[in-house]
Design an enzyme around this catalytic site. Structure first.
Site, short mmCIF file in Angstrom:
data_model
loop_
_atom_site.label_atom_id
_atom_site.label_comp_id
_atom_site.label_asym_id
_atom_site.label_seq_id
_atom_site.Cartn_x
_atom_site.Cartn_y
_atom_site.Cartn_z
N ASN A 8 0.86 -1.19 0.00
CA ASN A 8 0.00 0.00 0.00
C ASN A 8 0.90 1.24 0.00
O ASN A 8 1.46 1.61 1.02
CB ASN A 8 -0.88 -0.04 1.26
N TRP A 9 1.02 1.86 -1.17
CA TRP A 9 1.92 3.02 -1.29
C TRP A 9 1.31 4.28 -0.66
O TRP A 9 2.00 5.29 -0.53
CB TRP A 9 2.23 3.30 -2.77
N LYS A 10 0.03 4.23 -0.34
CA LYS A 10 -0.67 5.42 0.20
C LYS A 10 -0.47 6.59 -0.76
O LYS A 10 -0.40 6.37 -1.97
CB LYS A 10 -0.20 5.71 1.62
N GLU A 28 -5.56 -4.66 10.92
CA GLU A 28 -4.57 -3.59 11.07
C GLU A 28 -4.93 -2.76 12.31
O GLU A 28 -5.73 -1.82 12.22
CB GLU A 28 -4.62 -2.65 9.86
N GLY A 40 2.74 -1.05 4.41
CA GLY A 40 2.68 0.36 4.05
C GLY A 40 4.07 0.90 3.81
O GLY A 40 4.67 0.73 2.74
N HIS A 87 -9.64 1.22 4.58
CA HIS A 87 -8.40 1.45 5.32
C HIS A 87 -8.64 2.45 6.45
O HIS A 87 -9.42 3.40 6.30
CB HIS A 87 -7.31 1.96 4.37
P1 PGA Z 1 2.70 0.57 7.77
O1 PGA Z 1 1.25 0.80 7.11
O2 PGA Z 1 3.22 -0.74 7.20
O3 PGA Z 1 3.51 1.75 7.34
O4 PGA Z 1 2.49 0.48 9.23
C1 PGA Z 1 0.34 -0.24 6.98
C2 PGA Z 1 -0.96 0.30 6.47
O5 PGA Z 1 -1.44 1.32 6.96
O6 PGA Z 1 -1.57 -0.28 5.53
#
Ligand code: PGA
Length: 258
Positions: free
Chosen positions: A8-10, A163, A234, A93
């Site tokens: 998940n690149w956000k 999560e 992420g 999410h």
């Molecule tokens: P993170 O994010 O691996 O940077 O904790 C995970 C996510 O929010 O999907």
């Protein structure tokens, strides 16, 4: 059932050139054949079309999806994502729930629309507070709201990403990764909820994955002690080397467990 890794690149990176460079580095890092696992890379919408031809070893994912097309300013429709070659969608999410006003009701509509349209859906659930023993209550409510009414046959295309919000690497004041043991307990609870909604046999194909500060050095523990079917990554997915080590750990544990 194949293990699942979702990158998940956000809202990263900033430019198309940087997105293409990250996709190229990711593709190179995946070069050894991982046939026993499924990898999904979810870049931001503006980059989907440009990174698609670069990623041959991963499936293309979207980080969100509206439930329909038409007069919905700013929305991205299921049909548009199909046309872009997207096959998987992250739904609900915690950042969308926290910052974009996503509610259990909108998550439900999006999830049902995604599965009806033939996408693989990754439904995110998780509690905000680490303490207070609320994990199962929150997760139970989120699951019941999102999943009720799904057809049993759709569960083969469903993954639940547990999560805990406090464990996400960028959560302000967050506590860092959950322990594999407590993630495992929530996993068992998710299985129970799925079984109560659909029956244990029908629920079996739905995968349960962990997300929240997943890194190369804790991945194996989530797979082995946490007995997860994969991970949602992420921050570490923005570093192709770190991501490839995570993929290698999942592949290794998949072979050992199989
Ligand atoms: P993170 O994010 O691996 O940077 O904790 C995970 C996510 O929010 O999907």
């Amino acid at each position: 059932m194949k293990k699942l890794i979702v990158a998940n690149w956000k809202a990263n990176p900033e430019t198309t050139e940087k997105a293409k460079a990250l996709a190229r580095a990711t593709e190179r890092a995946l070069s050894s054949a991982y046939r026993n696992i499924e990898i999904v890379v979810a870049p931001p919408f503006p980059f989907l079309e440009r990174v698609r031809p670069i990623l041959s070893r991963a499936r293309l994912g979207a980080q969100d999806m509206f439930w329909t097309g038409g007069a919905y300013t700013g929305a991205v429709s299921p049909g548009q994502l199909v046309a872009l070659g997207v096959s998987s969608v992250i739904i609900g999410h915690s950042e969308r729930r926290m910052y974009m006003g996503e509610t259990d009701a909108t998550v439900r509509k999006k999830l049902h629309a995604a599965l009806a349209r033939g996408f693989c859906a990754v439904l995110c659930v998780g509690e905000r507070e680490r303490h207070g023993g609320v994990a199962t209550a929150v997760v139970g409510d989120q699951l019941a709201s999102a999943l009720t009414g799904l057809k049993k046959g759709q569960l083969t295309r469903l993954a639940i990403a547990y999560e805990p919000v406090w464990a996400i690497s960028t959560t302000p004041g967050g506590a860092g990764a959950d322990t594999p043991d407590s993630a495992f307990r929530v996993r068992l609870y998710i299985e129970k909820v799925l079984a109560s909604l659909f029956g244990a046999r029908s629920a079996k194909p739905a995968r349960v994955i962990y997300g929240g500060s997943v890194a190369p050095d804790n991945t194996a523990a989530y797979m082995r002690e946490g007995k997860m079917d994969g991970v949602l990554v992420g921050g570490a997915s923005l570093d192709a080397k770190a991501f490839s080590r995570i993929v290698a750990e999942v592949a290794r544990s998949a072979t050992e467990i199989a």
